[in-house]
Design an enzyme around this catalytic site. Structure first.
Site, PDB file in Angstrom:
ATOM      1  CG  ASP A  53      -2.341   2.240   6.345  1.00 20.32           C
ATOM      2  OD1 ASP A  53      -2.570   1.867   5.181  1.00 20.32           O
ATOM      3  OD2 ASP A  53      -2.739   3.331   6.806  1.00 20.32           O
ATOM      4  CG  ASP A  90      -1.635   1.241   1.472  1.00 22.87           C
ATOM      5  OD1 ASP A  90      -2.313   1.693   0.539  1.00 22.87           O
ATOM      6  OD2 ASP A  90      -1.527   1.806   2.587  1.00 22.87           O
ATOM      7  NE  ARG A  91       0.720   7.386  -2.752  1.00 22.59           N
ATOM      8  CZ  ARG A  91       0.143   8.303  -3.528  1.00 22.59           C
ATOM      9  NH1 ARG A  91       0.392   8.324  -4.821  1.00 22.59           N
ATOM     10  NH2 ARG A  91      -0.687   9.196  -3.010  1.00 22.59           N
ATOM     11  CG  ASP A  92      -1.513   7.568   0.080  1.00 27.34           C
ATOM     12  OD1 ASP A  92      -0.377   7.964  -0.242  1.00 27.34           O
ATOM     13  OD2 ASP A  92      -2.514   7.720  -0.644  1.00 27.34           O
ATOM     14  NE  ARG A 136     -12.853   2.685  -2.260  1.00 28.64           N
ATOM     15  CZ  ARG A 136     -12.089   3.685  -1.820  1.00 28.64           C
ATOM     16  NH1 ARG A 136     -11.233   4.267  -2.645  1.00 28.64           N
ATOM     17  NH2 ARG A 136     -12.175   4.101  -0.578  1.00 28.64           N
ATOM     18  CE  LYS A 137      -5.185  -0.604  -1.599  1.00 30.48           C
ATOM     19  NZ  LYS A 137      -3.877  -0.178  -1.044  1.00 30.48           N
ATOM     20  CG  ASP A 192      -3.183   8.786   4.478  1.00 25.73           C
ATOM     21  OD1 ASP A 192      -3.195   9.316   3.340  1.00 25.73           O
ATOM     22  OD2 ASP A 192      -4.174   8.214   4.965  1.00 25.73           O
TER      23      ASP A 192
HETATM   24 MG   LIG Z   1      -3.026   3.087   3.480  1.00 30.05          MG
HETATM   25 ZN   LIG Z   2     -11.110   0.695  -9.072  1.00 30.09          ZN
END
Ligand SMILES: [Mg+2]
Ligand SMILES: [Zn+2]
Length: 196
Positions: free
Chosen positions: A141, A27-29, A115-116, A35
């Protein structure tokens, strides 16, 4: 981290998913970078402490990496895909090569498959790397990261932040205190067992 945390790092391995992963999808943010909601400004990118080292250790170990990131700000009209790409380029500048970066541009109402916690981004990243999702780890996270990993057949590892909810921590099969501990877990570095 003020919150007491259980480190759940011992479990049976009936399907081989706890063997060394072929790829780690981040994950990025809130995971690789602090974040900043709907950030479209590369100048505001701040790495999470230890992120560059965690990525470097995986590269050295021959473990592929990728990024899987929900960016609904695009669907919401708050930032453009170009903004997101510019932020991603800055993340890579600060942290080194990330591997494929997969982005969901949709809003929660779009009902997309990427979309997760839907599995799409994880499946796309695994395909981009040419590895089975079952040999991928997803580090994130929040519960959506864990859910996406589960839905794709990958192995979730939660690295909570101050905003991660306790239920999300309780629900995660494996929790690490920080990125270094997560990489220790994945590379089989012995770590002291946490309290039960
Ligand atoms: Mg995140
Ligand atoms: Zn999507």
């Amino acid at each position: 981290m003020a919150r007491p945390m259980r480190i759940k790092n011992a479990r049976p391995d009936p399907d081989g998913t706890t063997s060394r992963p072929l790829a780690v999808l981040f994950d990025r943010d809130g995971t690789l970078v602090l974040d900043v909601p709907y950030n479209g400004d590369p100048a505001r990118v701040r790495p999470v402490p230890g992120a560059a080292q965690a990525l470097a250790r995986l590269r050295t170990a021959g473990v592929a990496t990728a990024v899987v990131s929900n960016q609904s700000g695009i669907a919401r009209g708050l930032l453009t895909r170009a903004d997101v790409d510019a932020v991603n380029a800055r993340v890579e500048e600060l942290l080194g090569p990330l591997g494929p970066v997969l982005v969901c541009e949709h809003s929660p109402d779009d009902g997309c498959s990427c979309r997760k916690p839907a599995p799409g981004l994880v499946l796309q990243a695994a395909a981009a790397l040419g590895v089975p999702p079952q040999r991928c780890v997803v580090i994130g996270d929040i519960g959506a990261d864990v859910g996406a990993a589960r839905a794709a057949g990958a192995r979730p590892v939660l690295v909570p932040t101050a905003v991660t909810r306790q239920e999300e921590i309780d629900d995660a099969p494996e929790v690490a205190a920080d990125l270094a501990a997560a990489v220790d877990l994945l590379l089989g570095v012995a770590v002291p067992a946490g309290p039960p």
